[in-house]
Enzyme design. Sequence first.
Site, PDB file in Angstrom:
ATOM      1  N   GLU A  88       0.828  -1.222   0.000  1.00 27.81           N
ATOM      2  CA  GLU A  88       0.000   0.000   0.000  1.00 27.81           C
ATOM      3  C   GLU A  88       0.857   1.265   0.000  1.00 27.81           C
ATOM      4  O   GLU A  88       0.495   2.270  -0.621  1.00 27.81           O
ATOM      5  CB  GLU A  88      -0.952  -0.027   1.205  1.00 27.81           C
ATOM      6  N   GLU A 103      -3.499  -9.593   3.854  1.00 26.20           N
ATOM      7  CA  GLU A 103      -4.313  -9.289   5.045  1.00 26.20           C
ATOM      8  C   GLU A 103      -5.354 -10.355   5.340  1.00 26.20           C
ATOM      9  O   GLU A 103      -5.656 -10.648   6.500  1.00 26.20           O
ATOM     10  CB  GLU A 103      -5.014  -7.930   4.875  1.00 26.20           C
TER      11      GLU A 103
HETATM   12  N1  CO8 Z   1       4.909  -7.382  11.371  1.00 21.26           N
HETATM   13  C1  CO8 Z   1       5.727  -7.642  12.396  1.00 21.26           C
HETATM   14  N2  CO8 Z   1       6.827  -8.405  12.275  1.00 21.26           N
HETATM   15  C2  CO8 Z   1       7.109  -8.912  11.058  1.00 21.26           C
HETATM   16  C3  CO8 Z   1       6.284  -8.679   9.946  1.00 21.26           C
HETATM   17  C4  CO8 Z   1       5.128  -7.865  10.135  1.00 21.26           C
HETATM   18  N3  CO8 Z   1       4.312  -7.558   9.124  1.00 21.26           N
HETATM   19  N4  CO8 Z   1       6.812  -9.318   8.878  1.00 21.26           N
HETATM   20  C5  CO8 Z   1       7.927  -9.925   9.316  1.00 21.26           C
HETATM   21  N5  CO8 Z   1       8.118  -9.694  10.625  1.00 21.26           N
HETATM   22  C6  CO8 Z   1       9.214 -10.171  11.480  1.00 21.26           C
HETATM   23  C7  CO8 Z   1       9.028 -11.639  11.853  1.00 21.26           C
HETATM   24  O1  CO8 Z   1       8.135 -11.743  12.951  1.00 21.26           O
HETATM   25  C8  CO8 Z   1      10.435 -12.047  12.213  1.00 21.26           C
HETATM   26  O2  CO8 Z   1      10.734 -11.557  13.496  1.00 21.26           O
HETATM   27  P1  CO8 Z   1      11.601 -12.502  14.533  1.00 21.26           P
HETATM   28  O3  CO8 Z   1      12.932 -12.693  13.839  1.00 21.26           O
HETATM   29  O4  CO8 Z   1      11.653 -11.661  15.759  1.00 21.26           O
HETATM   30  O5  CO8 Z   1      10.836 -13.773  14.655  1.00 21.26           O
HETATM   31  C9  CO8 Z   1      11.275 -11.232  11.227  1.00 21.26           C
HETATM   32  O6  CO8 Z   1      10.432 -10.166  10.775  1.00 21.26           O
HETATM   33  C10 CO8 Z   1      11.697 -12.041  10.011  1.00 21.26           C
HETATM   34  O7  CO8 Z   1      10.538 -12.624   9.444  1.00 21.26           O
HETATM   35  P2  CO8 Z   1      10.385 -14.186   9.138  1.00 21.26           P
HETATM   36  O8  CO8 Z   1      11.229 -14.987  10.063  1.00 21.26           O
HETATM   37  O9  CO8 Z   1       8.928 -14.497   9.066  1.00 21.26           O
HETATM   38  O10 CO8 Z   1      11.042 -14.245   7.675  1.00 21.26           O
HETATM   39  P3  CO8 Z   1      10.725 -15.307   6.517  1.00 21.26           P
HETATM   40  O11 CO8 Z   1      11.764 -15.080   5.469  1.00 21.26           O
HETATM   41  O12 CO8 Z   1      10.529 -16.650   7.066  1.00 21.26           O
HETATM   42  O13 CO8 Z   1       9.282 -14.836   5.940  1.00 21.26           O
HETATM   43  C11 CO8 Z   1       7.636 -13.235   5.173  1.00 21.26           C
HETATM   44  C12 CO8 Z   1       9.130 -13.587   5.320  1.00 21.26           C
HETATM   45  C13 CO8 Z   1       6.981 -14.218   4.188  1.00 21.26           C
HETATM   46  C14 CO8 Z   1       7.530 -11.817   4.643  1.00 21.26           C
HETATM   47  C15 CO8 Z   1       6.943 -13.371   6.544  1.00 21.26           C
HETATM   48  O14 CO8 Z   1       7.700 -12.621   7.498  1.00 21.26           O
HETATM   49  C16 CO8 Z   1       5.538 -12.839   6.583  1.00 21.26           C
HETATM   50  O15 CO8 Z   1       4.625 -13.482   6.098  1.00 21.26           O
HETATM   51  N6  CO8 Z   1       5.344 -11.635   7.165  1.00 21.26           N
HETATM   52  C17 CO8 Z   1       4.031 -11.053   7.340  1.00 21.26           C
HETATM   53  C18 CO8 Z   1       3.551 -10.444   6.052  1.00 21.26           C
HETATM   54  C19 CO8 Z   1       2.176  -9.884   6.226  1.00 21.26           C
HETATM   55  O16 CO8 Z   1       1.213 -10.579   6.521  1.00 21.26           O
HETATM   56  N7  CO8 Z   1       2.057  -8.582   6.027  1.00 21.26           N
HETATM   57  C20 CO8 Z   1       0.792  -7.883   6.088  1.00 21.26           C
HETATM   58  C21 CO8 Z   1       0.577  -7.394   7.467  1.00 21.26           C
HETATM   59  S1  CO8 Z   1      -1.040  -6.713   7.642  1.00 21.26           S
HETATM   60  C22 CO8 Z   1      -0.889  -5.133   7.057  1.00 21.26           C
HETATM   61  O17 CO8 Z   1       0.113  -4.713   6.593  1.00 21.26           O
HETATM   62  C23 CO8 Z   1      -2.150  -4.330   7.148  1.00 21.26           C
HETATM   63  C24 CO8 Z   1      -1.922  -2.848   7.109  1.00 21.26           C
HETATM   64  C25 CO8 Z   1      -3.232  -2.126   7.330  1.00 21.26           C
HETATM   65  C26 CO8 Z   1      -3.552  -2.144   8.805  1.00 21.26           C
HETATM   66  C27 CO8 Z   1      -4.730  -1.287   9.099  1.00 21.26           C
HETATM   67  C28 CO8 Z   1      -4.631  -0.669  10.514  1.00 21.26           C
HETATM   68  C29 CO8 Z   1      -5.152  -1.532  11.644  1.00 21.26           C
END
Ligand code: CO8
Length: 261
Positions: free
Chosen positions: A115, A135
Amino acid sequence: ETAGDLVITEKFDALALMTINRPKALNALDQLTLQQLDAAVSAIEADPQIKVAIITGSGEKAFVAGGDIGVMQPLDPLGARRIAVDVQQLLNKIEYGSTVYIAAINGYALGGGCELALACDIRIAADSAQLGQPEVNLGIIPGWGGTQRLPRLVGSSMAKQLMFTGERISAARAAQIGLVSEVVPATGLLARARELAQIIAAKPKMALQLIKEAVNNGREMDMQRAFAYEADLFGLCFATADQKEGMLAFLEKRQPQWRDQ
Ligand code: CO8
């Protein structure tokens, strides 16, 4: 020049490079990062010298992996609505600002990260980048403009497919559907972004600004009003020094000397 360590702003004459710098969380946007991003965008908009800003993520893995899920998880409905409205306003500062914004998508651009890129004027991506609106997998919908900007960019059908499935797509696929305009080898991404930025920054500022206004505001009007609006802005160009200079330079067969006014 630094707005804070979670968002680093470097200035090169008319260019600004903003780097979202929270690599341990794949540059996910928590409150402090959002605050610093907001401050950085406001500083860019307040700086009359800056014509183009590049937004990228630090590290090789991520542009921005989304809103911070840990921050969002405990929110109540009004708190979630508040964050959605606040970040929508931040992204609107980018979309309706007077600077040209280029998203240089160096890795994951997911959820709020996608976004953020959508609010920029131009998106280019590393061949290794992945984009998506996951999401739905968290039981929520995009809340930072995604349900509105994505369909306007790629069409409702494709946008709904991305949002219903939550699937990540490759940079190459994103280019096919018009979500990004160019895909470049990851190692060359920033160089290409800076090259594009430099080409644009060499153009007269008022014309850049009026193109952005015509496209962004015109999109919200019916065609007849939009044409009238375009004609008005076209007329306004003739109040600028750079219109006089640009046309005179052409007629005198020389390079124009832009004054950005
Ligand atoms: N939020 C918080 N922490 C995150 C996020 C996130 N979106 N993405 C990654 N991290 C963190 C992980 O928790 C991890 O932390 P730690 O090392 O402390 O465990 C670190 O980053 C590395 O991530 P991964 O170990 O998961 O790395 P991988 O290579 O295995 O995976 C991915 C990478 C595929 C990107 C995976 O991290 C993932 O799926 N992340 C989440 C992606 C996601 O769902 N994003 C959308 C979030 S919702 C959103 O953005 C909505 C916005 C609108 C909100 C409206 C207001 C309320």
